[in-house]
Write a protein that holds these residues in place. Structure first.
Motif, PDB file in Angstrom:
ATOM      1  N   ALA A   1       0.828  -1.370   0.205  1.00 34.10           N
ATOM      2  CA  ALA A   1      -0.109   0.122  -0.070  1.00 34.10           C
ATOM      3  C   ALA A   1       0.948   1.211   0.016  1.00 34.10           C
ATOM      4  O   ALA A   1       0.462   2.080  -0.699  1.00 34.10           O
ATOM      5  N   LYS A   2       1.731   1.321   0.742  1.00 31.79           N
ATOM      6  CA  LYS A   2       2.889   2.371   0.928  1.00 31.79           C
ATOM      7  C   LYS A   2       3.556   2.279  -0.438  1.00 31.79           C
ATOM      8  O   LYS A   2       3.975   3.744  -0.980  1.00 31.79           O
ATOM      9  N   LEU A   3       4.009   1.264  -1.127  1.00 30.35           N
ATOM     10  CA  LEU A   3       4.790   1.416  -2.369  1.00 30.35           C
ATOM     11  C   LEU A   3       3.732   2.195  -3.359  1.00 30.35           C
ATOM     12  O   LEU A   3       4.370   2.681  -4.163  1.00 30.35           O
ATOM     13  N   ALA A   4       2.517   1.817  -3.433  1.00 29.71           N
ATOM     14  CA  ALA A   4       1.520   2.418  -4.394  1.00 29.71           C
ATOM     15  C   ALA A   4       1.603   4.227  -4.046  1.00 29.71           C
ATOM     16  O   ALA A   4       1.473   4.904  -5.117  1.00 29.71           O
ATOM     17  N   ASP A   5       1.804   4.560  -2.856  1.00 34.20           N
ATOM     18  CA  ASP A   5       1.770   5.799  -2.555  1.00 34.20           C
ATOM     19  C   ASP A   5       3.145   6.550  -3.232  1.00 34.20           C
ATOM     20  O   ASP A   5       3.226   7.693  -3.786  1.00 34.20           O
ATOM     21  N   VAL A   6       4.205   5.920  -2.904  1.00 33.15           N
ATOM     22  CA  VAL A   6       5.686   6.302  -3.335  1.00 33.15           C
ATOM     23  C   VAL A   6       5.888   6.212  -4.995  1.00 33.15           C
ATOM     24  O   VAL A   6       6.432   7.274  -5.607  1.00 33.15           O
ATOM     25  N   GLN A   7       5.414   5.130  -5.359  1.00 30.22           N
ATOM     26  CA  GLN A   7       5.465   4.933  -6.881  1.00 30.22           C
ATOM     27  C   GLN A   7       4.128   5.169  -7.791  1.00 30.22           C
ATOM     28  O   GLN A   7       3.799   5.981  -8.049  1.00 30.22           O
ATOM     29  N   SER A   8       3.547   3.951  -7.908  1.00 27.80           N
ATOM     30  CA  SER A   8       2.250   3.971  -8.565  1.00 27.80           C
ATOM     31  C   SER A   8       1.365   2.722  -8.251  1.00 27.80           C
ATOM     32  O   SER A   8       1.970   1.832  -7.863  1.00 27.80           O
ATOM     33  N   ASP A   9       0.146   2.818  -8.474  1.00 27.56           N
ATOM     34  CA  ASP A   9      -0.637   1.622  -8.279  1.00 27.56           C
ATOM     35  C   ASP A   9      -0.120   0.336  -9.139  1.00 27.56           C
ATOM     36  O   ASP A   9      -0.116  -0.782  -8.829  1.00 27.56           O
ATOM     37  N   VAL A  10       0.342   0.867 -10.314  1.00 31.31           N
ATOM     38  CA  VAL A  10       0.472  -0.233 -11.411  1.00 31.31           C
ATOM     39  C   VAL A  10       2.033  -1.136 -10.820  1.00 31.31           C
ATOM     40  O   VAL A  10       2.078  -2.129 -10.928  1.00 31.31           O
ATOM     41  N   GLU A  11       2.752  -0.237 -10.365  1.00 36.74           N
ATOM     42  CA  GLU A  11       4.080  -0.751  -9.885  1.00 36.74           C
ATOM     43  C   GLU A  11       3.658  -1.584  -8.521  1.00 36.74           C
ATOM     44  O   GLU A  11       4.349  -2.665  -8.386  1.00 36.74           O
TER      45      GLU A  11
END
Length: 544
Positions: free
Chosen positions: A186-196
């Motif tokens: 979930a945090k990764l989606a905030d930092v990069q993107s939902d796709v990533e």
């Protein structure tokens, strides 16, 4: 290999990391207004070391798992569970890795994903390692030897080994949840993107699913190994039982007792799914044994009674050792094979007369599946009915017969046979007049045949209509084609009135030798009846 000194150094560095993490947190608490301390990026100093720490963690885990399995007495931990100490110890080791990760609390989300992915992969590796070592641990257990025999018996240790591997497998998904994977994604989606984030999620899911599938395969491997170890005893009892079933042999009782004792223990110690897996594997072994016994016995020219005995034994075993779930399951690996073995045992268990008749029954079934007008040899039309034990038969006509003469025509007639012929001895075989030079003969001949009540009641009795081309000098009539009609397909109008419909029968020739009935007959090389039948059949195939 990781040296012992590396482990100590890794532990010391980890302790330093924890101290710095606490120190940094203390600074934030003491000066809430400040949010840009030079030490805030302390974790980057340890980037190169984290992978090393994780390597140390997995090395320790593998070593401890190996030791736990060595020390495992393969007894249930208590009366409420069906797994042993090494399974509990292994999950405790995983718990320590989880605590390590929670204490690490890596602040950089991208780095956290890389590290948690490695932890998941390492834990999966530990699970596979556990399965391999546990399987090896029970490999040589269960062998019983006395003055008369040496055989394998299912033991509780084997059941515990299967349960242990399954218990570890079931812990994988909850473990990844406890690592906080969802929160990291979930945090990764905030930092990069939902796709990533979704791509990373798919990668982790693939690693986890692959590990779970591998663990499942390890269970299946162990289950199949257990079934293979049971195979020699099952084969011996089956062979002895088939040879001596009618001679007061206790081999069938011994086989049933061996199977019952084994399956009773497996059923009580395994969960339902693993019990079905073992049962499936045992039946796969049994079908392999039966196939091998059939083939080797054919080479030894054993009598039909051998196969009949083997079939009787198979029926008893299916009735007693096939669960409803296994019997009805479309996924049961032995389902089609068992049906084929049943067919082979039935055929080879027949006396030659019955085997020949079964061939004709198969031909009748093939004829019914053939559409009118598609045959290469034409069609015969008849009209017939029973009145009690009397058959009234009219042979009406034939159409599109195959030319047999040089002038593109033939001189056909029909001979009627009642099958099985040995049961209709003394019954007249009707024959039509021969019609000259026609492919569309109009016979219009009626016959009345009287049977005994016993003949009328013969199961699967049938009529064979054989069409031949008359030789000019009557010396050697040439076979053209044949068709069949079962007694059960003929109306019985005793006490009734009404019109009897004509029946159109497709004419065929035997054209295949690779059918089970004929293979069974060919193995009966010393049987005159079988040899004569095969000779005539081959003549029909060549049109003689």
């Amino acid at each position: 290999a990781i040296e012992f000194e590396d482990i100590n150094m890794g532990t010391t560095l980890f302790e330093l990391y924890i101290v710095l993490k606490r120190f940094c947190a203390m600074g934030t608490e003491l000066s809430p207004e400040e949010n840009n301390f030079a030490i805030d990026e302390y974790h980057r100093w340890f980037m190169a070391g984290v992978t090393h720490w994780l390597d140390i963690a997995v090395y320790k885990a593998l070593t401890r798992i190996h030791k736990a399995i060595e020390l495992d007495k393969l007894q249930p931990e208590d009366t409420t569970v069906k797994y042993s100490s090494s399974a509990v110890d292994t999950l405790a080791i995983f718990y320590q890795i989880k605590i390590f990760w929670q204490q690490l609390a890596w602040p950089d989300v991208e780095g956290a994903y890389i590290f948690v992915a490695k932890i998941v992969d390492d834990i999966c590796r530990c699970c596979v390692f556990y399965a391999d070592r546990m399987s090896a641990r029970v490999e040589n257990l269960g062998v019983v030897e006395n003055a008369y025999e040496r055989r394998f018996e299912v033991t509780k240790e084997w059941c515990l080994a299967i349960n242990n591997i399954d218990y570890i497998r079931q812990s994988l998904k909850p473990f990844t949840t406890d690592l906080g994977v969802d929160d990291i994604l979930a945090k990764l989606a905030d930092v990069q993107s939902d796709v990533e984030a979704e791509r990373c999620k798919d990668t982790l899911r693939a690693v986890l699913d692959n590990a779970i599938d591998t663990e499942k395969n390890k269970i299946l491997d162990l289950v199949e190994k257990l079934a293979r170890k049971m195979a020699p005893a099952m084969r011996r009892f089956l062979l002895e039982g088939a040879e001596l079933l009618q001679q007061d042999s206790n081999s069938l009782d011994r086989l049933m007792m061996y199977m019952e004792d084994s399956l009773k223990l497996l059923n009580s110690e395994l969960n339902e799914l693993n019990f079905e897996r073992v049962l499936d594997a045992i039946w796969v072994e049994l079908t392999t044994i039966l196939y091998d016994l059939i083939q080797s016995s054919l080479d030894k020219r054993r009598p039909p009674s051998f196969y009949a005995n083997l079939r009787d034994t198979l029926h008893v075993m299916v009735a007693n050792f096939k669960t409803d779930a296994n019997r009805e399951s479309e996924g049961a690996r032995d389902k089609d094979t068992l049906a084929h073995i049943e067919r082979l045992l039935q055929l080879h268990g027949y006396e030659t007369t019955d085997l020949i008749h079964q061939y004709y029954l198969d031909r009748l079934e093939e004829q019914k599946q053939t559409e009118l007008g598609t045959g290469a040899y034409g069609m015969l039309t008849v009209q017939c009915f029973f009145k009690g034990n009397v058959l009234e038969l009219e042979i009406v006509n034939a159409r599109n017969l195959k030319p047999m003469d040089g002038n593109g025509s033939c001189d056909p007639f029909v001979r009627v046979h009642f099958l099985p012929e040995e049961r209709f001895v003394g019954v007249v075989k009707p024959k039509t007049q021969c019609l000259s030079k026609t492919l569309f003969p109009l016979f219009d001949e009626k016959f009345v045949i009287t049977f005994t009540p016993e003949q009328r009641a013969i199961p699967n009795a049938m009529i064979m209509f054989s069409i031949k081309d008359k030789d000019l000098f009557g010396m050697s009539n040439q076979y053209l084609a044949e068709c069949y009609l079962g007694f059960s397909d003929i109306a019985d109008i005793s006490g009734d009135t009404g019109k009897i419909e004509q029946q159109h029968l497709v004419l065929t020739r035997p054209n295949r030798m690779d059918v089970d009935c004929l293979r069974a007959l060919e193995y009966r090389q010393g049987d005159k009846q079988a040899k004569d039948f095969m000779k005539k059949l081959k003549q029909k195939m060549s049109g003689l």
